[in-house]
Design a protein around this motif. Structure first.
Motif, PDB file in Angstrom:
ATOM      1  N   PRO A  89       0.408  -1.341   0.669  1.00 18.11           N
ATOM      2  CA  PRO A  89      -0.220  -0.237  -0.033  1.00 18.11           C
ATOM      3  C   PRO A  89       0.657   1.140   0.227  1.00 18.11           C
ATOM      4  N   ASP A  90       1.839   1.351   0.796  1.00 19.44           N
ATOM      5  CA  ASP A  90       3.043   2.369   1.068  1.00 19.44           C
ATOM      6  C   ASP A  90       3.852   1.707   0.397  1.00 19.44           C
ATOM      7  N   VAL A 109       2.585  -6.770  -7.534  1.00 13.18           N
ATOM      8  CA  VAL A 109       3.402  -8.098  -8.532  1.00 13.18           C
ATOM      9  C   VAL A 109       1.894  -8.857  -7.735  1.00 13.18           C
ATOM     10  N   VAL A 110       1.895  -9.618  -8.990  1.00 12.46           N
ATOM     11  CA  VAL A 110       0.960 -11.136  -9.073  1.00 12.46           C
ATOM     12  C   VAL A 110       2.182 -12.114 -10.010  1.00 12.46           C
ATOM     13  N   PRO A 111       2.246 -13.176  -8.971  1.00 14.54           N
ATOM     14  CA  PRO A 111       3.304 -14.103  -9.983  1.00 14.54           C
ATOM     15  C   PRO A 111       2.679 -14.386 -11.277  1.00 14.54           C
ATOM     16  N   ASP A 125       2.978  -0.481 -10.833  1.00 20.06           N
ATOM     17  CA  ASP A 125       3.443   0.803  -9.770  1.00 20.06           C
ATOM     18  C   ASP A 125       2.399   1.742  -9.846  1.00 20.06           C
ATOM     19  N   SER A 126       1.870   2.225  -8.916  1.00 22.50           N
ATOM     20  CA  SER A 126       0.885   3.087  -8.618  1.00 22.50           C
ATOM     21  C   SER A 126       1.323   4.568  -8.009  1.00 22.50           C
ATOM     22  N   HIS A 127       1.289   5.394  -8.862  1.00 19.34           N
ATOM     23  CA  HIS A 127       1.286   6.944  -7.647  1.00 19.34           C
ATOM     24  C   HIS A 127       0.237   7.477  -6.820  1.00 19.34           C
ATOM     25  N   VAL A 128      -0.351   6.912  -6.614  1.00 16.62           N
ATOM     26  CA  VAL A 128      -1.489   6.883  -5.727  1.00 16.62           C
ATOM     27  C   VAL A 128      -1.418   6.139  -4.167  1.00 16.62           C
ATOM     28  N   LEU A 129      -1.315   6.370  -3.296  1.00 21.16           N
ATOM     29  CA  LEU A 129      -1.211   5.486  -1.745  1.00 21.16           C
ATOM     30  C   LEU A 129      -2.143   5.018  -1.745  1.00 21.16           C
ATOM     31  N   ASN A 130      -1.528   3.383  -1.495  1.00 19.75           N
ATOM     32  CA  ASN A 130      -2.520   2.456  -0.939  1.00 19.75           C
ATOM     33  C   ASN A 130      -4.102   1.768  -1.893  1.00 19.75           C
ATOM     34  N   PRO A 131      -3.844   2.091  -3.624  1.00 22.53           N
ATOM     35  CA  PRO A 131      -5.032   2.597  -4.543  1.00 22.53           C
ATOM     36  C   PRO A 131      -5.303   0.764  -4.492  1.00 22.53           C
ATOM     37  N   PHE A 132      -4.804  -0.501  -4.310  1.00 27.43           N
ATOM     38  CA  PHE A 132      -4.724  -2.229  -5.013  1.00 27.43           C
ATOM     39  C   PHE A 132      -5.951  -1.945  -3.933  1.00 27.43           C
ATOM     40  N   THR A 133      -6.288  -3.293  -4.849  1.00 28.55           N
ATOM     41  CA  THR A 133      -8.144  -4.108  -3.582  1.00 28.55           C
ATOM     42  C   THR A 133      -7.830  -5.790  -3.671  1.00 28.55           C
TER      43      THR A 133
END
Length: 151
Positions: A89-90, A109-111, A125-133
């Motif tokens: 997330p960070d 990262v997903v294998p 990679d994201s320029h946003v904090l904690n966007p992934f669910t």
């Protein structure tokens, strides 16, 4: 664009004729970057199990100096060893993170498995904090299941 709408587009790219595997991977990276606002860098790394290294494949986003990553180093290197998804997330709070750019705030990262072997991974990679669910994880697992058909 919702993940469910992207799934048939990913499948269509995988099944295209007269395009190379790398062209298909690059098209998938471009589709994800263009379609998901917080996916700012999307790329594939592939494992060399003999040397215990990951090697950069097709990607879309800012140039990276990380063309070769040792197993265990950074988020990608850890996934090469654990065989598990890794959501950060960070990145600033992660001890074993390889800094790519000050603009990167989070990573997923997903294998990629072929015949039960982790041959690589998709790295975002994201320029946003904690966007992934969990929805991102399930979608990227689907993407990699489709991509595995190319090997």
């Amino acid at each position: 664009m919702p993940f469910e709408n992207l799934k048939p587009l990913v499948s269509a790219i995988v099944s295209e004729e007269n395009t190379t595997r790398d062209e298909k991977l690059l098209s998938i990276c471009q589709l994800l970057t263009d379609s998901i606002e917080y996916y700012n860098w999307v790329g594939y790394y592939f494992a060399n199990h003999e040397n215990q290294t990951l090697h950069l494949g097709p990607y879309v986003g800012a140039e990276t100096d990380h063309a070769v990553i040792p197993f265990g180093k950074g988020i990608c290197g850890q996934v090469a060893v654990s065989n598990n998804n890794f959501v950060v997330p960070d990145v600033a709070a992660q001890d074993n993170y390889i800094a790519c750019s000050f603009t990167v705030k989070s990573e997923i990262v997903v294998p990629l498995f072929v015949n039960g072997i982790n041959i690589g991974q998709i790295d975002i990679d994201s320029h946003v904090l904690n966007p992934f669910t969990e929805l991102d994880e399930r979608f990227l697992e689907f993407v990699n299941l489709e991509v595995s058909k190319l090997f």
